[in-house]
Motif scaffolding. Structure first.
Motif, PDB file in Angstrom:
ATOM      1  N   HIS A 165       0.841  -1.201   0.000  1.00  0.00           N
ATOM      2  CA  HIS A 165       0.000   0.000   0.000  1.00  0.00           C
ATOM      3  C   HIS A 165       0.878   1.255   0.000  1.00  0.00           C
ATOM      4  CE1 HIS A 165      -3.812  -2.079   0.499  1.00  0.00           C
ATOM      5  NE2 HIS A 165      -3.168  -2.918   1.283  1.00  0.00           N
ATOM      6  N   THR A 166       0.257   2.420  -0.271  1.00  0.00           N
ATOM      7  CA  THR A 166       1.055   3.655  -0.364  1.00  0.00           C
ATOM      8  C   THR A 166       1.736   3.998   0.966  1.00  0.00           C
ATOM      9  OG1 THR A 166      -1.059   4.760  -0.133  1.00  0.00           O
ATOM     10  CG2 THR A 166      -0.059   4.855  -2.298  1.00  0.00           C
ATOM     11  N   ASP A 167       1.163   3.565   2.105  1.00  0.00           N
ATOM     12  CA  ASP A 167       1.821   3.844   3.395  1.00  0.00           C
ATOM     13  C   ASP A 167       2.879   2.786   3.739  1.00  0.00           C
ATOM     14  OD1 ASP A 167       0.410   1.614   4.044  1.00  0.00           O
ATOM     15  OD2 ASP A 167      -0.836   2.533   5.596  1.00  0.00           O
ATOM     16  N   THR A 172       2.501  -0.450   4.092  1.00  0.00           N
ATOM     17  CA  THR A 172       2.016  -1.720   4.664  1.00  0.00           C
ATOM     18  C   THR A 172       1.756  -2.721   3.530  1.00  0.00           C
ATOM     19  OG1 THR A 172      -0.226  -0.881   4.624  1.00  0.00           O
ATOM     20  CG2 THR A 172       0.946  -0.693   6.738  1.00  0.00           C
TER      21      THR A 172
END
Ligand code: SAM
Length: 278
Positions: A14-16, A18
């Motif tokens: 994911h973009t963060d 994770t």
């Protein structure tokens, strides 16, 4: 683009940062793959739906639409959801398996099968709209493929193709200049091999064949047998290329100038045309 060749777990970042493991072919797998695909094409969506910047779903509701090179079937799914009678083909059996699986998972109807654009096993004069997104620059016989698309279109039917642009900053600066000249890759690779290796931005992978086109090839050759030909260049890749090659100049350019550069030098050209009625 990676389809995987077996069913199994696959990992999304994911973009963060994770990570999420999903099973290939699960509903979640398609949702995550689509999130990314929609993200790359944000400029084409509106509140009326995905890809409304290029597709007129209303016009083709209940009519026959063909996608060439459907990949994992995201665009074909949108057409089915908007009420078109959709046929989707791809050369890659895994792409076909995944598109069929997607249609099952989302409860949609479509005619999905393996086929080569250069030799379509379809009768003449069948479809009201034939489109292809990021596909035909990967087929060595692009002219033969476009002749096939024209053959299966009904008289008066429309075509829409996205192909890579050879008159782009990406081709000139990233591929030819940086990879070819600065990294001395043109000692080992010819122009076609360079574009194939670096055209999709994946240094470690590359494609067996990628050859971008020019506006004049589109008008004088590829779509010469179509009427009402229109082209639009999408240049979302232009600002980051300017930032990396000419950072000082890039900071000084006005928004209007950047917009002009994007419209002239982007990596993707969307072209449309009509098969003459008579
Ligand atoms: C970069 S992917 C794009 C897939 C999809 N249109 C998308 O945007 O997600 C290119 C696709 O074109 C298919 N393809 C390449 N050459 C083809 C051909 N001659 N006939 C049919 N499909 C082809 C590949 O198998 C692959 O699925």
């Amino acid at each position: 683009m990676t389809y995987g060749d077996t069913h199994g777990e696959t990992e999304f970042v994911h973009t963060d940062g994770t990570k999420e493991s999903v099973e290939l072919g699960s509903r979640r797998f398609f949702e995550l793959a689509d999130q990314r695909f929609y993200g790359w094409n944000q400029h084409l969506h509106s509140k009326e739906g995905y890809f409304t910047g290029i597709f007129d779903y209303q016009m083709f509701r209940g009519r026959r639409v063909l996608e060439i090179g459907c990949g994992m079937g995201c665009m074909a799914m949108n057409w089915a959801q908007q009420g078109a009678d959709i046929t989707a083909v791809d050369l890659n059996p895994v792409a076909i398996e995944q598109t069929k699986r997607r249609f099952e998972v989302f409860g949609l109807e479509g005619n999905i099968f393996e086929a080569d654009a250069e030799n379509l096993p379809l009768p003449d004069d069948q479809f009201d709209f034939v489109y292809s997104w990021g596909v035909l620059h990967h087929t060595p016989g692009i002219s033969a493929a476009i002749k096939q698309l024209r053959r299966v279109l009904s008289p008066g039917g429309r075509v829409g193709l996205m192909l890579y642009n050879r008159r782009s900053f990406l081709y000139r600066y990233t591929i030819s200049f940086a990879e070819g000249w600065l990294n001395l890759e043109n000692e080992f690779l010819n122009e076609l091999q360079l574009a194939s290796r670096y055209g999709d931005g994946a240094r470690e992978e590359g494609n067996p064949h990628t050859w971008p086109v020019t506006e004049s090839e589109i008008r004088n050759d590829l779509l010469a047998d179509f009427g009402n030909v229109k082209t639009r260049v999408f240049g979302t890749d232009v600002p980051p290329i300017l930032d990396s090659f000419l950072p000082r100049l890039s900071q000084r350019l006005s928004a209007k100038k950047i917009d002009q550069l994007m419209q002239a030098n982007g990596w993707s050209i969307w072209m449309t045309g009509e098969k003459p009625s008579a």
